[in-house]
Design a protein around this motif. Structure first.
Motif, PDB file in Angstrom:
ATOM      1  N   MET A  44     -47.780   1.856  23.520  1.00 23.88           N
ATOM      2  CA  MET A  44     -48.120   0.435  23.418  1.00 23.88           C
ATOM      3  C   MET A  44     -46.898  -0.405  23.748  1.00 23.88           C
ATOM      4  O   MET A  44     -45.758  -0.027  23.444  1.00 23.88           O
ATOM      5  N   ALA A  45     -47.133  -1.531  24.371  1.00 17.83           N
ATOM      6  CA  ALA A  45     -46.055  -2.483  24.615  1.00 17.83           C
ATOM      7  C   ALA A  45     -45.795  -3.250  23.323  1.00 17.83           C
ATOM      8  O   ALA A  45     -46.725  -3.727  22.674  1.00 17.83           O
ATOM      9  N   LEU A  46     -44.529  -3.344  22.955  1.00 18.95           N
ATOM     10  CA  LEU A  46     -44.109  -4.080  21.763  1.00 18.95           C
ATOM     11  C   LEU A  46     -43.297  -5.285  22.206  1.00 18.95           C
ATOM     12  O   LEU A  46     -42.243  -5.138  22.825  1.00 18.95           O
ATOM     13  N   VAL A  57     -39.729  -7.149  25.760  1.00 17.29           N
ATOM     14  CA  VAL A  57     -40.857  -6.236  25.597  1.00 17.29           C
ATOM     15  C   VAL A  57     -40.449  -4.860  26.079  1.00 17.29           C
ATOM     16  O   VAL A  57     -39.632  -4.728  26.994  1.00 17.29           O
ATOM     17  N   ARG A  58     -41.012  -3.810  25.439  1.00 22.66           N
ATOM     18  CA  ARG A  58     -40.746  -2.433  25.813  1.00 22.66           C
ATOM     19  C   ARG A  58     -41.894  -1.568  25.292  1.00 22.66           C
ATOM     20  O   ARG A  58     -42.701  -2.021  24.478  1.00 22.66           O
ATOM     21  N   GLU A  83     -33.773  -7.778  16.794  1.00 22.97           N
ATOM     22  CA  GLU A  83     -34.702  -8.894  16.966  1.00 22.97           C
ATOM     23  C   GLU A  83     -35.759  -8.892  15.867  1.00 22.97           C
ATOM     24  O   GLU A  83     -36.129  -9.950  15.335  1.00 22.97           O
ATOM     25  N   ILE A  84     -36.247  -7.712  15.512  1.00 26.23           N
ATOM     26  CA  ILE A  84     -37.241  -7.616  14.438  1.00 26.23           C
ATOM     27  C   ILE A  84     -36.646  -8.093  13.120  1.00 26.23           C
ATOM     28  O   ILE A  84     -37.265  -8.878  12.388  1.00 26.23           O
ATOM     29  N   ARG A  85     -35.459  -7.617  12.792  1.00 27.83           N
ATOM     30  CA  ARG A  85     -34.845  -7.998  11.517  1.00 27.83           C
ATOM     31  C   ARG A  85     -34.604  -9.507  11.451  1.00 27.83           C
ATOM     32  O   ARG A  85     -34.628 -10.101  10.381  1.00 27.83           O
ATOM     33  N   ALA A  86     -34.366 -10.126  12.597  1.00 31.59           N
ATOM     34  CA  ALA A  86     -34.111 -11.565  12.625  1.00 31.59           C
ATOM     35  C   ALA A  86     -35.392 -12.388  12.690  1.00 31.59           C
ATOM     36  O   ALA A  86     -35.386 -13.576  12.346  1.00 31.59           O
ATOM     37  N   ASN A  87     -36.482 -11.783  13.115  1.00 33.08           N
ATOM     38  CA  ASN A  87     -37.735 -12.522  13.319  1.00 33.08           C
ATOM     39  C   ASN A  87     -38.876 -11.518  13.110  1.00 33.08           C
ATOM     40  O   ASN A  87     -39.309 -10.863  14.042  1.00 33.08           O
ATOM     41  N   MET A  88     -39.348 -11.409  11.875  1.00 35.34           N
ATOM     42  CA  MET A  88     -40.252 -10.329  11.480  1.00 35.34           C
ATOM     43  C   MET A  88     -41.698 -10.602  11.898  1.00 35.34           C
ATOM     44  O   MET A  88     -42.615 -10.674  11.059  1.00 35.34           O
ATOM     45  N   GLN A  89     -41.897 -10.739  13.200  1.00 32.99           N
ATOM     46  CA  GLN A  89     -43.238 -10.844  13.749  1.00 32.99           C
ATOM     47  C   GLN A  89     -43.205 -10.318  15.177  1.00 32.99           C
ATOM     48  O   GLN A  89     -42.167 -10.327  15.836  1.00 32.99           O
ATOM     49  N   ALA A  90     -44.357  -9.836  15.634  1.00 26.68           N
ATOM     50  CA  ALA A  90     -44.380  -9.190  16.945  1.00 26.68           C
ATOM     51  C   ALA A  90     -45.809  -9.176  17.482  1.00 26.68           C
ATOM     52  O   ALA A  90     -46.751  -9.612  16.814  1.00 26.68           O
ATOM     53  N   ALA A  91     -45.939  -8.666  18.704  1.00 27.07           N
ATOM     54  CA  ALA A  91     -47.241  -8.469  19.322  1.00 27.07           C
ATOM     55  C   ALA A  91     -47.262  -7.100  19.981  1.00 27.07           C
ATOM     56  O   ALA A  91     -46.235  -6.607  20.465  1.00 27.07           O
ATOM     57  N   LEU A  92     -48.437  -6.471  19.996  1.00 24.22           N
ATOM     58  CA  LEU A  92     -48.640  -5.166  20.603  1.00 24.22           C
ATOM     59  C   LEU A  92     -49.683  -5.277  21.708  1.00 24.22           C
ATOM     60  O   LEU A  92     -50.581  -6.129  21.639  1.00 24.22           O
ATOM     61  N   LEU A  93     -49.570  -4.409  22.690  1.00 22.66           N
ATOM     62  CA  LEU A  93     -50.579  -4.332  23.741  1.00 22.66           C
ATOM     63  C   LEU A  93     -50.825  -2.876  24.097  1.00 22.66           C
ATOM     64  O   LEU A  93     -49.901  -2.151  24.456  1.00 22.66           O
ATOM     65  N   PHE A  94     -52.067  -2.448  23.963  1.00 25.61           N
ATOM     66  CA  PHE A  94     -52.508  -1.156  24.484  1.00 25.61           C
ATOM     67  C   PHE A  94     -53.225  -1.411  25.804  1.00 25.61           C
ATOM     68  O   PHE A  94     -54.113  -2.263  25.869  1.00 25.61           O
ATOM     69  N   ARG A 104     -54.990  -6.292  22.338  1.00 26.07           N
ATOM     70  CA  ARG A 104     -53.808  -7.079  21.969  1.00 26.07           C
ATOM     71  C   ARG A 104     -53.847  -7.320  20.470  1.00 26.07           C
ATOM     72  O   ARG A 104     -54.898  -7.643  19.902  1.00 26.07           O
ATOM     73  N   ILE A 105     -52.678  -7.167  19.820  1.00 31.17           N
ATOM     74  CA  ILE A 105     -52.592  -7.293  18.362  1.00 31.17           C
ATOM     75  C   ILE A 105     -51.365  -8.130  18.030  1.00 31.17           C
ATOM     76  O   ILE A 105     -50.285  -7.902  18.575  1.00 31.17           O
ATOM     77  N   GLU A 106     -51.528  -9.078  17.125  1.00 29.24           N
ATOM     78  CA  GLU A 106     -50.418  -9.969  16.744  1.00 29.24           C
ATOM     79  C   GLU A 106     -50.336 -10.049  15.225  1.00 29.24           C
ATOM     80  O   GLU A 106     -51.360 -10.003  14.537  1.00 29.24           O
ATOM     81  N   GLY A 107     -49.093 -10.188  14.721  1.00 26.43           N
ATOM     82  CA  GLY A 107     -48.948 -10.361  13.288  1.00 26.43           C
ATOM     83  C   GLY A 107     -47.532 -10.155  12.808  1.00 26.43           C
ATOM     84  O   GLY A 107     -46.628  -9.815  13.584  1.00 26.43           O
ATOM     85  N   PRO A 108     -47.305 -10.323  11.505  1.00 22.82           N
ATOM     86  CA  PRO A 108     -45.986 -10.110  10.921  1.00 22.82           C
ATOM     87  C   PRO A 108     -45.679  -8.630  10.761  1.00 22.82           C
ATOM     88  O   PRO A 108     -46.583  -7.785  10.749  1.00 22.82           O
ATOM     89  N   LEU A 109     -44.395  -8.322  10.644  1.00 24.36           N
ATOM     90  CA  LEU A 109     -43.924  -6.953  10.480  1.00 24.36           C
ATOM     91  C   LEU A 109     -43.405  -6.725   9.067  1.00 24.36           C
ATOM     92  O   LEU A 109     -42.792  -7.614   8.466  1.00 24.36           O
ATOM     93  N   VAL A 110     -43.640  -5.528   8.553  1.00 26.30           N
ATOM     94  CA  VAL A 110     -43.126  -5.112   7.253  1.00 26.30           C
ATOM     95  C   VAL A 110     -42.427  -3.771   7.444  1.00 26.30           C
ATOM     96  O   VAL A 110     -42.979  -2.863   8.081  1.00 26.30           O
ATOM     97  N   GLU A 111     -41.222  -3.619   6.922  1.00 27.15           N
ATOM     98  CA  GLU A 111     -40.495  -2.363   7.065  1.00 27.15           C
ATOM     99  C   GLU A 111     -41.085  -1.296   6.152  1.00 27.15           C
ATOM    100  O   GLU A 111     -41.470  -1.577   5.018  1.00 27.15           O
ATOM    101  N   VAL A 112     -41.172  -0.057   6.647  1.00 27.87           N
ATOM    102  CA  VAL A 112     -41.678   1.040   5.831  1.00 27.87           C
ATOM    103  C   VAL A 112     -40.649   1.392   4.760  1.00 27.87           C
ATOM    104  O   VAL A 112     -39.467   1.021   4.858  1.00 27.87           O
ATOM    105  N   SER A 113     -41.066   2.138   3.751  1.00 31.63           N
ATOM    106  CA  SER A 113     -40.151   2.553   2.693  1.00 31.63           C
ATOM    107  C   SER A 113     -39.211   3.642   3.213  1.00 31.63           C
ATOM    108  O   SER A 113     -39.539   4.343   4.188  1.00 31.63           O
TER     109      SER A 113
END
Length: 214
Positions: A44-46, A57-58, A83-94, A104-113
């Motif tokens: 997926m493109a992030l 994007v990559r 970039e994620i740590r500075a701005n905890m939101q992103a978009a995905l593309l399959f 296409r998926i959009e939303g905030p990011l949460v770090e895993v434990s």
């Protein structure tokens, strides 16, 4: 472009993307992609952005998904990680070319434990653990041999244990979807698009959806 027949027009008049909950739709499409894509159906493109709005994007790999979101792993000291740590939101593309479908998926990011990151890191092949531990991802590299020497050193150090300690900066993030859009190729470029948006808060959240012009 040839004119659609009456039968084709009748089919085109109805969306093939159902309304309701987007997650079962994603599950169905993803299952089909795993059968038809020649490589990496989970690719997926992030897309991320800096706080001042500079995008990048990559491609990354989806490593877990469910009602809670879509999870991937990375070096948090890489460009995408900072970039994620500075701005905890992103978009995905399959983009599943074999199916002629996109999500296409959009939303905030949460770090895993740390426990989740440990579990996934050590589920990877030993050589993949070595490669990740040896890489200062996205930073300048003077020559390939510098990296390969580091790989060889770490591999020798941890070969007896069969696993490498997870670097503290190697972690994962889950995108919690606030919007999901499905795109389906249709005849005569009369494509099918439906966008789902999460509304409400707390226990009162629900999905609303509607069609979009292609």
């Amino acid at each position: 472009m040839p004119e659609p027949t009456p039968e084709e027009l009748a089919r085109l008049a109805t969306s093939e993307i159902p309304s309701g909950d987007p997650m079962p739709i994603f599950e169905e499409w993803f299952a089909l992609a795993k059968q038809s894509e020649p490589n990496d159906a989970n690719a997926m493109a992030l897309a991320t952005a800096t706080p001042d709005g500079s995008p990048s994007v990559r491609m990354v790999l989806l490593k877990g998904h469910g009602p809670e979101g879509f999870t991937f792993y990375t070096n948090a000291q890489s460009r995408k990680g900072t970039e994620i740590r500075a701005n905890m939101q992103a978009a995905l593309l399959f983009h599943w070319k074999s199916l002629r479908r996109q999500v296409r998926i959009e939303g905030p990011l949460v770090e895993v434990s740390p426990q989740e990151a440990d579990a996934y890191f050590h589920s990877r092949p030993f050589v993949s653990q070595v490669g990740s531990a040896a890489s200062d991802q996205s930073r300048p590299l003077d020559q390939r041999s510098t990296y390969l020497d580091r790989v060889e050193s770490i591999e020798a150090e941890w070969a007896a244990e069969g696993e490498v300690p997870r670097p503290a900066h190697w972690t994962g993030f889950t995108l919690r979807p606030r919007a999901i859009e499905f795109w389906l190729d249709r005849a005569n470029r009369l494509h099918d698009r439906r966008r789902f948006t999460l509304t409400g808060a707390g226990d009162a959240v629900s999905w609303s959806d509607g069609l979009l012009y292609p």
